[in-house]
Design a protein around this motif. Sequence first.
Motif, PDB file in Angstrom:
ATOM      1  N   PHE A 643       0.809  -1.224   0.000  1.00 33.52           N
ATOM      2  CA  PHE A 643       0.000   0.000   0.000  1.00 33.52           C
ATOM      3  C   PHE A 643       0.843   1.276   0.000  1.00 33.52           C
ATOM      4  CE2 PHE A 643      -3.227  -3.063   1.420  1.00 33.52           C
ATOM      5  CZ  PHE A 643      -4.218  -2.767   0.480  1.00 33.52           C
ATOM      6  N   ASN A 644       2.101   1.196   0.361  1.00 37.26           N
ATOM      7  CA  ASN A 644       2.993   2.354   0.240  1.00 37.26           C
ATOM      8  C   ASN A 644       3.397   2.593  -1.213  1.00 37.26           C
ATOM      9  OD1 ASN A 644       3.077   3.261   2.875  1.00 37.26           O
ATOM     10  ND2 ASN A 644       4.831   1.969   3.448  1.00 37.26           N
ATOM     11  N   ASN A 645       3.360   1.532  -2.026  1.00 34.83           N
ATOM     12  CA  ASN A 645       3.789   1.661  -3.421  1.00 34.83           C
ATOM     13  C   ASN A 645       2.623   1.658  -4.418  1.00 34.83           C
ATOM     14  OD1 ASN A 645       6.968   1.422  -3.559  1.00 34.83           O
ATOM     15  ND2 ASN A 645       6.290   0.011  -1.949  1.00 34.83           N
ATOM     16  N   ARG A 741      -3.662   7.808   4.042  1.00 34.92           N
ATOM     17  CA  ARG A 741      -2.884   6.705   3.471  1.00 34.92           C
ATOM     18  C   ARG A 741      -3.510   5.386   3.929  1.00 34.92           C
ATOM     19  NH1 ARG A 741       3.500   7.649   4.165  1.00 34.92           N
ATOM     20  NH2 ARG A 741       3.499   6.073   2.493  1.00 34.92           N
ATOM     21  N   LEU A 742      -3.373   4.377   3.105  1.00 38.21           N
ATOM     22  CA  LEU A 742      -3.956   3.073   3.412  1.00 38.21           C
ATOM     23  C   LEU A 742      -2.969   2.225   4.226  1.00 38.21           C
ATOM     24  CD1 LEU A 742      -5.563   2.284  -0.052  1.00 38.21           C
ATOM     25  CD2 LEU A 742      -6.800   2.797   2.073  1.00 38.21           C
ATOM     26  N   LYS A 743      -3.458   1.694   5.344  1.00 36.76           N
ATOM     27  CA  LYS A 743      -2.660   0.806   6.183  1.00 36.76           C
ATOM     28  C   LYS A 743      -3.543  -0.362   6.634  1.00 36.76           C
ATOM     29  CE  LYS A 743       0.828   3.669   6.111  1.00 36.76           C
ATOM     30  NZ  LYS A 743       2.052   3.360   5.342  1.00 36.76           N
ATOM     31  N   PHE A 744      -2.958  -1.564   6.602  1.00 36.82           N
ATOM     32  CA  PHE A 744      -3.694  -2.727   7.093  1.00 36.82           C
ATOM     33  C   PHE A 744      -3.390  -2.838   8.585  1.00 36.82           C
ATOM     34  CE2 PHE A 744      -5.043  -7.078   7.695  1.00 36.82           C
ATOM     35  CZ  PHE A 744      -6.127  -7.188   6.845  1.00 36.82           C
ATOM     36  N   VAL A 745      -4.399  -2.577   9.408  1.00 34.31           N
ATOM     37  CA  VAL A 745      -4.200  -2.382  10.848  1.00 34.31           C
ATOM     38  C   VAL A 745      -4.769  -3.561  11.635  1.00 34.31           C
ATOM     39  CG1 VAL A 745      -4.759  -0.892  12.819  1.00 34.31           C
ATOM     40  CG2 VAL A 745      -4.281   0.120  10.573  1.00 34.31           C
ATOM     41  N   ALA A 746      -4.013  -3.957  12.668  1.00 32.90           N
ATOM     42  CA  ALA A 746      -4.467  -4.971  13.623  1.00 32.90           C
ATOM     43  C   ALA A 746      -4.728  -4.289  14.952  1.00 32.90           C
ATOM     44  CB  ALA A 746      -3.412  -6.061  13.779  1.00 32.90           C
ATOM     45  N   GLU A 747      -5.841  -4.656  15.608  1.00 36.17           N
ATOM     46  CA  GLU A 747      -6.184  -4.045  16.890  1.00 36.17           C
ATOM     47  C   GLU A 747      -6.595  -5.118  17.886  1.00 36.17           C
ATOM     48  OE1 GLU A 747      -8.235   0.050  16.512  1.00 36.17           O
ATOM     49  OE2 GLU A 747      -8.990  -1.141  14.825  1.00 36.17           O
ATOM     50  N   LEU A 769       4.570   5.654   8.137  1.00 39.07           N
ATOM     51  CA  LEU A 769       5.232   4.348   8.142  1.00 39.07           C
ATOM     52  C   LEU A 769       5.585   3.968   6.705  1.00 39.07           C
ATOM     53  CD1 LEU A 769       5.974   2.118  10.237  1.00 39.07           C
ATOM     54  CD2 LEU A 769       3.875   0.950   9.551  1.00 39.07           C
ATOM     55  N   ASP A 770       6.877   3.924   6.404  1.00 39.11           N
ATOM     56  CA  ASP A 770       7.336   3.745   5.029  1.00 39.11           C
ATOM     57  C   ASP A 770       7.751   2.315   4.721  1.00 39.11           C
ATOM     58  OD1 ASP A 770       6.971   6.444   4.365  1.00 39.11           O
ATOM     59  OD2 ASP A 770       8.918   6.979   5.258  1.00 39.11           O
ATOM     60  N   LYS A 791       9.049   0.344  16.339  1.00 38.28           N
ATOM     61  CA  LYS A 791       8.918   0.628  14.917  1.00 38.28           C
ATOM     62  C   LYS A 791      10.191   0.233  14.187  1.00 38.28           C
ATOM     63  CE  LYS A 791       8.193   4.573  11.762  1.00 38.28           C
ATOM     64  NZ  LYS A 791       8.004   6.037  11.683  1.00 38.28           N
ATOM     65  N   GLY A 792      10.057  -0.316  12.992  1.00 41.90           N
ATOM     66  CA  GLY A 792      11.226  -0.651  12.198  1.00 41.90           C
ATOM     67  C   GLY A 792      10.892  -1.648  11.114  1.00 41.90           C
ATOM     68  N   ALA A 793      11.924  -2.120  10.430  1.00 39.31           N
ATOM     69  CA  ALA A 793      11.743  -3.063   9.330  1.00 39.31           C
ATOM     70  C   ALA A 793      11.067  -4.331   9.829  1.00 39.31           C
ATOM     71  CB  ALA A 793      13.078  -3.387   8.685  1.00 39.31           C
ATOM     72  N   GLY A 794       9.969  -4.684   9.185  1.00 36.29           N
ATOM     73  CA  GLY A 794       9.197  -5.833   9.661  1.00 36.29           C
ATOM     74  C   GLY A 794       9.035  -6.935   8.651  1.00 36.29           C
ATOM     75  N   ALA A 795       9.798  -6.887   7.571  1.00 35.68           N
ATOM     76  CA  ALA A 795       9.723  -7.941   6.560  1.00 35.68           C
ATOM     77  C   ALA A 795      11.040  -8.000   5.816  1.00 35.68           C
ATOM     78  CB  ALA A 795       8.570  -7.679   5.591  1.00 35.68           C
ATOM     79  N   GLY A 796      11.259  -9.127   5.154  1.00 36.60           N
ATOM     80  CA  GLY A 796      12.497  -9.309   4.396  1.00 36.60           C
ATOM     81  C   GLY A 796      13.329 -10.429   4.985  1.00 36.60           C
TER      82      GLY A 796
END
Length: 814
Positions: A643-645, A741-747, A769-770, A791-796
């Motif tokens: 969704f960021n791209n 901006r679109l974000k897929f959010v968990a609550e 959040l980039d 907060k930080g890199a969460g994939a890869g």
Amino acid sequence: MKVLKFGGSSVASSENINKVINIVKESSYKNNIAVVVSALGGITDLLLEAGKLACNGDENYIKSLKTIEDRHLQVVRELIPVNNQSGVLGQIKKMLNKLENTLEGVFLINELSNKTSDKIVSFGELFSSYIIAEAMKNNSLDAELKNSQELIVTNENFSNAAVLFEKTSKNIADFFKQNSHKIVVLPGFVAKTENGEVSTLGRGGSDYTAAIIAAATNASILEIWTDVSGMYTANPNFVSEAFPIKNISYQEAMELSHFGAKVLYPPTIQPVLKKEIPICIKNTFDAKAEGTLITKVSSNTNPIKGISHIENMALITLEGSGMIGIPGISKRLFEALSLEKISVSLITQASSEHSICFAISNNDAEKAKTAIDTEFSYEIEQHKIEPLIVEKNNAIIALVGDNMKSHQGISGKMFSTLGKNNVNIRAIAQGASEKNISAVIAHKDIKKALNTLHSEFFENQTKQLNLFVVGVGNVGGKLLDQIKQQQTYLLKNLRLQVRVIALTNSKKMVFNEDGIDLDNWKPQLEKGEKLNMDLFHEKVTDLNYRNSIFVDNTANENVSKLYADYLKESVAVVTCNKIACSSNYTNYLNLKQLAREYNAPFLFETNVGAGLPIIDTLKNLIASGDKVSKIQAVLSGSLNFVFNNFNEENSFYNVVEQAGIQGYTEPDPRIDLSGVDVMRKILILARESGTRLELDDIKNDSFLPKASLDAVTVPEFLETLKTETAHFNNIYQKAAANNCRLKFVAEFDNGTAKVGLKEIASDHPFYNLDGSDNIVLFFTERYPVQPLIIKGAGAGADVTASGLFADIIRIGNN
């Protein structure tokens, strides 16, 4: 004078015997030498086999005899020059004829007494001593053969005769006073009774022969030459880090030799101890090695001199209320064993006198049970004593050291170290002198116990981690790269030695007990055997390495179902696979309970946020007494990247395709785009917060159109991302119109959880959040208004691998 004894491995071949001759030659320059030799390696066993076959009426004893003949004739031909061979070969054949006649007599009457068995096995040393003496003469050494049977006198306890020292010492002293030769070669192990009957001193008796001669001649030193460079801190066949002990006391050497250190026959020390004649254990195949010096007092500062063990032991327990306060129970018990000639290696008794526990050889277990049940038959019938309990397949492990009594906490350190590695202790024995602390353990735990204790007491506290890695794709491959890169750093700075013992991909698996070379693991895996996860588990269990870690880099449900099996074997589990922790709540709790019960860490930090310390932070909050009230998070690096791209110039399909290429999505992107992956992550956080929740309890507001949700295959699903372009564009345009901006959010809020796509305004922490970053907001009693933010890199692959690596290091530092 010096006494040198050479064991069976030292004289197993002509090549080895030439090494012996060179050692003797070197020693004889300054000293008179008595050389005691064993039978050629393996010959004693062949002689025993021949006797047993002949007794059973099996003509195959002739084949054994032929093998014995061939071995000795070959050695003669290789050692003695051709011109001098005939006389030596003739004498050997005369001796072989006598052996043949004896075996033939056994064959005809089908009876083999201990007396006759002694006569048969004595030929081994008689053969070797004669050949070696002749070989020395042919090497221009001033050598002479003397038959030990003419010197050593014993009683008539054939196969393990007791030496009559007064007569024996006089015979030896008188002979060496008259001897004019520089070197005297003597057969070990053999002797004769006062009536001139052949007797033997028991297996290992050649050491004993040498010690008897050393004591009778007041030798300056007794050298035991074998195939290892001394007595080791532990059996080097089990402990690769074991090393020779430079100096050890007589008492310590006796303890170690009793508890399985086979380089020295236990009775050897007794004859030389009173005269304080030093013993040196040397290596025939590395003559310059220092070896181990055994003296009255050890100079070694370490209170622990060695760790030894006895294999194949049975643990026997006699118990019952009728034993309490009754005199003579112990006497009757051990007298019954004595009458059956059963040796007891360890004894322990409860202070309540309700039970007596002891350890004996597995081979004697049934005989012991029959004897003791018979002795206490009345008490058993009256239910005052229970029938004997016999538990086989155990081992005894022992710490040995003269100075342990002056160092507090050694017992505690020993038992806590074993306990941390889930080595169960069945019985304990420790004398008041504290020279030996012994414990009975399961036979399967020997290697783990020896290595664990050796690391604790002898090594520079370097901890070895043994990894069994399943999955070597993007994440697994990066993990192996990181381990390879950091091995030197970990060893130097954290004292961690990380070894990868096994690897799998979807088709193959490979094991290397010494550790896989990470420079070329790919070709090794390609040559591996077909993947079989049951066999993989069996091999991990059989190896039974300390600090074993099962590393799951897959997203495979079947692999996740194996975690419990590994934890029950005290194998730690490190995983990025979310399936286990998001499965039914009962299974999740069971895995956590097994980890505690078997002292096997179960770490899954990378289940949420890849390498981010999200779960660890949450655990610390809960452990410190804080309570979580609400969690808000963007937990999918994949969806955040998408969704960021995603915009008017870059279609939704193209962005998803790009995310897959860069490794942000699972191979099946539906797992990410459907929201199931995020559901699993918020479920895990909710459970770690202390809430009982199932995956079905989480509400999922999917942004996917019905066509995408109904797609059966991955290609079909990807095709819908093209055909439903208008649907996705509409979502984007609506958010853009609202400056969101679109974000897929968990609550997670007060026990309920939901996930879904949301429009995020510019004043919200999620707005900026980039890339593929994750963010988690923890609202707790301590952080009620301003949340704790991670907060930080969460994939890869890189960051996920680093999270796995961090969990592995965490186990190592524990």
